[in-house]
Design a protein around this motif. Structure first.
Motif, PDB file in Angstrom:
ATOM      1  N   LEU A 141       0.821  -1.220   0.000  1.00  0.00           N
ATOM      2  CA  LEU A 141       0.000   0.000   0.000  1.00  0.00           C
ATOM      3  C   LEU A 141       0.852   1.266   0.000  1.00  0.00           C
ATOM      4  CD1 LEU A 141      -2.944  -0.934   2.409  1.00  0.00           C
ATOM      5  CD2 LEU A 141      -3.032  -0.635  -0.065  1.00  0.00           C
ATOM      6  N   GLU A 142       2.048   1.156   0.591  1.00  0.00           N
ATOM      7  CA  GLU A 142       2.945   2.322   0.556  1.00  0.00           C
ATOM      8  C   GLU A 142       3.332   2.610  -0.888  1.00  0.00           C
ATOM      9  OE1 GLU A 142       6.031   1.279   3.341  1.00  0.00           O
ATOM     10  OE2 GLU A 142       4.582   1.487   4.985  1.00  0.00           O
ATOM     11  N   GLU A 143       3.509   1.525  -1.638  1.00  0.00           N
ATOM     12  CA  GLU A 143       3.906   1.692  -3.038  1.00  0.00           C
ATOM     13  C   GLU A 143       2.716   2.061  -3.927  1.00  0.00           C
ATOM     14  OE1 GLU A 143       6.551  -0.844  -6.239  1.00  0.00           O
ATOM     15  OE2 GLU A 143       6.322  -1.618  -4.209  1.00  0.00           O
ATOM     16  N   PHE A 144       1.568   1.435  -3.623  1.00  0.00           N
ATOM     17  CA  PHE A 144       0.377   1.677  -4.454  1.00  0.00           C
ATOM     18  C   PHE A 144      -0.797   2.107  -3.573  1.00  0.00           C
ATOM     19  CE2 PHE A 144       2.794  -1.902  -6.287  1.00  0.00           C
ATOM     20  CZ  PHE A 144       3.196  -1.347  -7.485  1.00  0.00           C
ATOM     21  N   PRO A 145      -0.742   3.317  -3.038  1.00  0.00           N
ATOM     22  CA  PRO A 145      -1.806   3.721  -2.098  1.00  0.00           C
ATOM     23  C   PRO A 145      -3.204   3.677  -2.710  1.00  0.00           C
ATOM     24  CG  PRO A 145      -0.273   5.542  -2.561  1.00  0.00           C
ATOM     25  CD  PRO A 145       0.272   4.342  -3.243  1.00  0.00           C
ATOM     26  N   GLU A 146      -3.268   3.894  -4.011  1.00  0.00           N
ATOM     27  CA  GLU A 146      -4.592   3.915  -4.653  1.00  0.00           C
ATOM     28  C   GLU A 146      -5.260   2.533  -4.652  1.00  0.00           C
ATOM     29  OE1 GLU A 146      -1.698   4.253  -6.097  1.00  0.00           O
ATOM     30  OE2 GLU A 146      -1.611   2.789  -7.733  1.00  0.00           O
ATOM     31  N   GLU A 147      -4.478   1.504  -4.341  1.00  0.00           N
ATOM     32  CA  GLU A 147      -5.014   0.137  -4.338  1.00  0.00           C
ATOM     33  C   GLU A 147      -5.841  -0.181  -3.088  1.00  0.00           C
ATOM     34  OE1 GLU A 147      -4.490  -2.840  -6.641  1.00  0.00           O
ATOM     35  OE2 GLU A 147      -4.704  -0.931  -7.695  1.00  0.00           O
ATOM     36  N   ARG A 148      -5.785   0.700  -2.104  1.00  0.00           N
ATOM     37  CA  ARG A 148      -6.477   0.456  -0.843  1.00  0.00           C
ATOM     38  C   ARG A 148      -7.961   0.138  -1.068  1.00  0.00           C
ATOM     39  NH1 ARG A 148      -5.217   2.005   4.829  1.00  0.00           N
ATOM     40  NH2 ARG A 148      -7.228   1.889   5.864  1.00  0.00           N
ATOM     41  N   LYS A 149      -8.517   0.843  -2.049  1.00  0.00           N
ATOM     42  CA  LYS A 149      -9.934   0.640  -2.335  1.00  0.00           C
ATOM     43  C   LYS A 149     -10.175  -0.750  -2.935  1.00  0.00           C
ATOM     44  CE  LYS A 149     -13.714   3.398  -3.732  1.00  0.00           C
ATOM     45  NZ  LYS A 149     -14.320   4.235  -4.664  1.00  0.00           N
ATOM     46  N   THR A 150      -9.332  -1.099  -3.908  1.00  0.00           N
ATOM     47  CA  THR A 150      -9.480  -2.400  -4.572  1.00  0.00           C
ATOM     48  C   THR A 150      -9.337  -3.543  -3.560  1.00  0.00           C
ATOM     49  OG1 THR A 150      -8.138  -1.311  -6.234  1.00  0.00           O
ATOM     50  CG2 THR A 150      -8.752  -3.599  -6.693  1.00  0.00           C
ATOM     51  N   LEU A 151      -8.445  -3.351  -2.619  1.00  0.00           N
ATOM     52  CA  LEU A 151      -8.216  -4.402  -1.625  1.00  0.00           C
ATOM     53  C   LEU A 151      -9.349  -4.476  -0.583  1.00  0.00           C
ATOM     54  CD1 LEU A 151      -4.360  -4.233  -0.872  1.00  0.00           C
ATOM     55  CD2 LEU A 151      -5.554  -5.321  -2.762  1.00  0.00           C
ATOM     56  N   GLN A 152     -10.274  -3.573  -0.661  1.00  0.00           N
ATOM     57  CA  GLN A 152     -11.445  -3.514   0.246  1.00  0.00           C
ATOM     58  C   GLN A 152     -11.038  -3.437   1.719  1.00  0.00           C
ATOM     59  OE1 GLN A 152     -13.625  -6.860  -2.054  1.00  0.00           O
ATOM     60  NE2 GLN A 152     -15.263  -5.606  -1.217  1.00  0.00           N
TER      61      GLN A 152
END
Ligand SMILES: O=P(O)(O)O[C@@H]1[C@@H](OP(=O)(O)O)[C@H](OP(=O)(O)O)[C@H](O)[C@H](OP(=O)(O)O)[C@H]1OP(=O)(O)O
Ligand SMILES: Nc1ncnc2c1ncn2[C@@H]1O[C@H](COP(=O)(O)OP(=O)(O)OP(=O)(O)O)[C@@H](O)[C@H]1O
Length: 557
Positions: free
Chosen positions: A407-418
């Motif tokens: 998440l540090e690398e791809f913060p925008e993924e937080r949503k996808t990861l639910q």
């Protein structure tokens, strides 16, 4: 957004609906005093369409009057007020001062609680046990006045957090302390026992490094830290493994121990009023004769049992028997079986710190292990969900770190990861993957993290048992009935506080775990080892437990 309560896309605009004719009808046939909740009817989407949620609560936005509501209770994160007549409560979020959230955030948080209850916990625990409620928006003036009105009733130890008065959002739920079990019930007295059983198993994970964690359960270890830090005055004899054992003797001992030292694990309500249980560490000592005075009309309705210690013992014994029977009952299916947590995934069935097992050991007897909880009962299902903590916090923490790095690398993924929802069917489906083979992926780490959060939620929930005396021939009723020696009760069992534990709490859990075990190992175990031999030489201490756990004929194991 298709959220409950008619929230339109673009922001939360939920309103407390006006009381329509359908609600008025529900009111008439509802609980004591004519409540807005329809008792005996599970709060399912089929019985209560999500798109038309308002009227059955019996609230009218224009007529919200703080004088109709009273302080009911609170925990660390929410505060509950109950309507004086209707079987309904409002559950508000609480926050530390200066850590306020926006209205949108609060709405989303509450909606997540509802969705998690509906899509995950109802699936695992069963439709009838879980009441999700719904998000309501209340007039701000009402919330402000209410907050002022109840402030003086709040225990001092809970005042480090403030009720959210800014958003106007709250959860509206059936009042489980007054939930009648049958829709046509009229004005019956109701007794309600709330138990927060905590974690019922000893970790089985091979990632556990502290040997003590394989012997003594977390609750029993944590007791010592809590007393040392002043949270409670004395160590409880309650051990969750006894309660979850399914063995009536052990359960009886566990429940009696809860009655002796309730802490925040036991509360008793009569007609919705708290009559027993600690508000905080400064609460007065448990008074069994006062409790027995309240309970006597329930258990000995037409019997002139004289008061005094004999009466007190008889009443308490009846209460404990009834609660044990109710806890062992249940045919509600739920999907906890879908978790397939087999016997291979079990740690020791007995906690070495439980006074019950210690006492037996010192008499050279083995503790009766789990007789096995019936699969339909709520304790069994709750335990299964708790066991989603497959790796223990020690095995989980490195996986949490893996997700964090991603998440540090791809913060925008937080949503996808639910991580913060939505807690939908897809979220639920992923929880069913019980593999522990780490393939090094973020997907694996995420699944374990989410399972851990769900398990922690089940380790912290409470069980509400509502009992109302049967006045007529029970054969004409559809309700489950539990007999006691001199009376019979219709009962319902529900579970509350099913808010998914936050992802952010994992580092705290990791640190706390180390603290609990280290404190116990260094301070208590060393001392314990020294006094054990003398303490249990006292044969009276040993036999006392066994004589007290006498069970009625037919109840013996
Ligand atoms: O960690 P524990 O076992 O002490 O549990 C906390 C509870 O303490 P307890 O031991 O039951 O007295 C604690 O209860 P109290 O505030 O002590 O009544 C909360 O339930 C807390 O949950 P949350 O952080 O508010 O979501 C609980 O924290 P979680 O661990 O469930 O997040
Ligand atoms: N639906 C309900 N009906 C009746 N009483 C309720 C209901 N929900 C909560 N309560 C009461 O309010 C108290 C606090 O609620 P809850 O446990 O949900 O608070 P919390 O702050 O989330 O708890 P925690 O400290 O575990 O985080 C409960 O112990 C219970 O007595």
């Amino acid at each position: 957004m298709a959220a409950s309560g008619g929230v339109a896309s673009g922001g939360p605009r939920l309103r407390v609906r006006r009381l329509g004719p359908a609600a008025a009808a529900a009111d008439r046939r509802s609980c004591r005093g004519g409540g807005g909740w329809c008792p005996g009817e599970p709060a399912t989407p089929s019985s209560r369409p999500r798109e038309a949620p308002g009227p059955h609560w019996g609230m009218d936005e224009g007529k919200m009057d703080e004088n109709e509501w009273g302080y009911h209770g609170e925990g660390n994160k929410s505060l509950v007020v109950a309507h004086a007549q209707r079987c309904v409560v409002l559950r508000f979020l609480k926050f530390p001062p200066n850590r306020k959230k926006t209205s949108e955030e609060i709405f989303q948080h509450l909606q997540n609680i509802v969705d998690f209850g509906k899509n995950v916990m109802k699936e695992f625990l069963g439709e009838n046990y879980v009441h999700c409620g719904e998000v309501v928006q209340l007039p701000l003036e009402f919330v402000k006045q209410l907050c002022l009105k109840i402030q003086c009733e709040r225990p001092e130890s809970r005042c480090d957090k403030d009720l959210d008065t800014l958003s106007g959002y709250a959860l509206c739920l059936p009042n489980l302390a007054r939930l009648q079990t049958y829709r046509f019930t009229e004005h019956r007295p109701i007794l309600c026992v709330e138990i927060k059983p905590k974690c019922g198993f000893i970790p089985f994970s091979s990632d556990v490094t502290h040997e003590m964690k394989h012997k003594v359960c977390r609750y029993c270890m944590h007791q010592h830290l809590k007393v040392a830090t002043g949270k409670w005055k004395q160590i409880s004899k309650y051990c969750p493994l006894d309660l979850y054992s399914g063995n009536k003797q052990r359960m009886y001992f566990a429940l009696k121990s809860l009655l002796q030292e309730a802490q925040n694990n036991l509360k008793i309500f009569k007609n919705g009023e708290l009559i027993y249980g600690c508000k905080d560490a400064r609460s007065p000592v448990a008074d069994w004769s006062e409790l027995a005075r309240h309970l006597k009309p329930f258990f000995f309705p037409s019997n002139g049992l004289a008061s005094g210690p004999h009466c007190t013992r008889a009443v308490i014994r009846e209460l404990v028997r009834v609660i044990t029977r109710v806890l062992l009952s249940g045919s509600d299916k739920g999907r906890a079986g879908a978790l397939r947590l087999g016997p291979g995934l079990r740690g020791p069935l007995v906690c070495e710190a439980s006074p019950f097992s210690r006492s037996l050991r010192c008499q050279g007897k083995n503790t009766p292990e789990r007789s096995g909880l019936p699969k339909g009962c709520l304790l069994y299902k709750t335990l299964q969900v708790q066991m989603l903590d497959l790796l223990d916090i020690e095995g989980l923490y490195p996986l949490y770190r893996r997700v964090e790095r991603y998440l540090e690398e791809f913060p925008e993924e937080r949503k996808t990861l639910q991580i913060d929802g939505p807690y939908d069917e897809a979220f639920y489906q992923r929880l069913l993957d019980l593999s522990t083979e780490d393939d090094g992926t973020v997907a694996f780490a995420l699944t374990k993290v989410q399972q851990y959060r769900v398990a922690m939620t089940a380790k912290d929930c409470s069980i509400m048992i509502a009992l109302s005396p049967c006045l007529q021939d029970a054969s004409s009723d559809q309700r489950p009935i539990v007999p006691s020696s001199r009376s019979r009760f219709a009962f319902s069992v529900s579970v509350l506080d099913l808010d998914l534990k936050p992802y952010e709490s994992i580092p705290h859990q990791y640190k706390l775990d180390g603290k609990i075990v280290n404190y116990y190992s260094k301070t208590v175990h060393a001392k314990d080892a020294a006094v054990m031999s003398t303490r249990f030489k006292d044969s009276e201490d040993c036999t006392l437990v066994l004589h007290k756990v006498g069970l009625p004929p037919g109840d013996t194991e």
